[in-house]
Write a protein that holds these residues in place. Structure first.
Motif, PDB file in Angstrom:
ATOM      1  N   PHE A  68       0.762  -1.244   0.106  1.00 38.67           N
ATOM      2  CA  PHE A  68       0.116   0.133   0.119  1.00 38.67           C
ATOM      3  C   PHE A  68       0.841   1.200   0.034  1.00 38.67           C
ATOM      4  N   ASP A  69       0.164   2.256  -0.310  1.00 39.95           N
ATOM      5  CA  ASP A  69       0.753   3.390  -0.530  1.00 39.95           C
ATOM      6  C   ASP A  69       0.639   4.289   0.923  1.00 39.95           C
ATOM      7  N   VAL A  70       1.986   4.291   1.657  1.00 41.63           N
ATOM      8  CA  VAL A  70       1.614   4.682   3.052  1.00 41.63           C
ATOM      9  C   VAL A  70       2.099   6.106   3.023  1.00 41.63           C
ATOM     10  N   ARG A  71       2.325   6.780   2.116  1.00 39.73           N
ATOM     11  CA  ARG A  71       2.973   8.075   2.306  1.00 39.73           C
ATOM     12  C   ARG A  71       1.963   8.944   3.338  1.00 39.73           C
ATOM     13  N   PRO A  72       2.365   9.709   4.336  1.00 37.54           N
ATOM     14  CA  PRO A  72       1.697  10.402   5.001  1.00 37.54           C
ATOM     15  C   PRO A  72       1.058  11.684   4.506  1.00 37.54           C
ATOM     16  N   VAL A  73      -0.220  11.625   4.380  1.00 40.06           N
ATOM     17  CA  VAL A  73      -0.970  12.705   4.162  1.00 40.06           C
ATOM     18  C   VAL A  73      -1.897  13.553   4.941  1.00 40.06           C
ATOM     19  N   ARG A  74      -1.699  14.977   5.153  1.00 41.85           N
ATOM     20  CA  ARG A  74      -2.769  15.536   6.099  1.00 41.85           C
ATOM     21  C   ARG A  74      -3.875  16.029   5.293  1.00 41.85           C
ATOM     22  N   ALA A  75      -5.014  15.567   5.340  1.00 34.89           N
ATOM     23  CA  ALA A  75      -6.132  15.724   4.587  1.00 34.89           C
ATOM     24  C   ALA A  75      -6.818  17.031   5.068  1.00 34.89           C
ATOM     25  N   PRO A  76      -7.609  17.755   4.511  1.00 32.32           N
ATOM     26  CA  PRO A  76      -8.344  18.837   5.080  1.00 32.32           C
ATOM     27  C   PRO A  76      -9.381  18.302   6.260  1.00 32.32           C
ATOM     28  N   GLY A  77      -9.758  19.038   7.364  1.00 34.07           N
ATOM     29  CA  GLY A  77     -10.442  18.591   8.408  1.00 34.07           C
ATOM     30  C   GLY A  77      -9.709  17.635   9.428  1.00 34.07           C
ATOM     31  N   LEU A  78      -8.688  17.101   9.202  1.00 37.84           N
ATOM     32  CA  LEU A  78      -8.092  16.283  10.108  1.00 37.84           C
ATOM     33  C   LEU A  78      -6.991  16.823  10.870  1.00 37.84           C
ATOM     34  N   GLY A  79      -6.899  18.133  10.674  1.00 37.15           N
ATOM     35  CA  GLY A  79      -5.889  18.862  11.577  1.00 37.15           C
ATOM     36  C   GLY A  79      -4.492  18.311  11.195  1.00 37.15           C
ATOM     37  N   ALA A  80      -3.664  18.081  12.269  1.00 39.49           N
ATOM     38  CA  ALA A  80      -2.188  17.978  12.016  1.00 39.49           C
ATOM     39  C   ALA A  80      -1.848  16.428  12.119  1.00 39.49           C
TER      40      ALA A  80
END
Length: 221
Positions: A68-80
């Motif tokens: 799986f693609d496990v690159r950390p992503v900060r998505a809108p709505g989920l804060g930091a």
């Protein structure tokens, strides 16, 4: 925000192929269109519908070792708080997912539309009830016979073998489902795999479709 609003995002069913299979099955069984057994308090629909499943993906199942693609992503709505890219994609497709570490007491996130997400205490259906594994099901808002809130019995050897149950409650609707499709909620699970169709299927079963389906409406739940 309910689960029903996300059903339209689920592109996994390859509905054109499903429709061909349904048509062949109906023709082979001599199925007539319209209601069966119109008399009495219960209405049955033999071989009118086909069943699929949906599930709630668990973050812990999305690992690099599984491809799986496990690159950390900060998505809108989920804060930091960053989450694996592939997990966020699965949440968008399925509507919600369980996170590994609770945030402010929330154990789940759900897709809120427009590329944003939000934390939630539990995945809920259109009626506000929590989804129940092997009990909750969804139908198309264009279904000609079935309605939200109905209790139904699905008489199908395939469904019974996979889910161990025949009684279901229609608690979700969505325009993205086929009018003849009944989407059965499997529950929380890891994804089956990281490629192709397996990205949208739970690890605990190889079920995709059931066409040996007789649906009986038992009443309004």
């Amino acid at each position: 925000m309910t689960w029903s609003s996300e059903i339209g995002h689920k592109q996994r069913y390859r509905l054109s192929m499903a429709l061909v299979l349904v048509a062949l099955f109906w023709l082979g069984n001599g199925v007539a269109w319209g209601k069966a057994n119109p008399g009495g308090s219960k209405k049955s629909y033999p071989y009118h519908f086909f069943c699929t499943l949906y599930y709630l993906p668990k973050e812990e199942g999305f690992s690099a070792s599984r491809g799986f693609d496990v690159r950390p992503v900060r998505a809108p709505g989920l804060g930091a708080h960053p989450y694996p890219a592939s997990f966020l994609w699965a949440v968008r497709m399925e509507g919600a997912g369980r996170i590994r570490t609770p945030v402010r007491g929330f154990h789940y996130i759900r897709y809120a539309g427009g590329g944003s997400y939000e934390y939630c205490s539990a995945p809920t259906a259109a009626n506000g009830h929590r989804l129940q594994a092997h009990r909750t099901c969804a139908i198309s808002s264009r279904n000609p016979y079935l309605r939200l809130g109905q209790e139904i019995e699905i008489d199908s050897p395939t469904v019974r073998a996979v889910f161990g149950s025949s009684r279901w409650r229609i608690e979700d609707t969505g325009g993205g489902l086929n009018p003849w499709q009944i989407d059965l909620y499997w529950g929380e699970d890891e994804p089956r795999g990281s490629e192709g169709r397996d990205r949208n299927r739970p690890k605990g079963t190889d079920f995709e479709y059931a066409f040996d389906v007789i649906v009986t409406v038992l009443g309004q739940g």
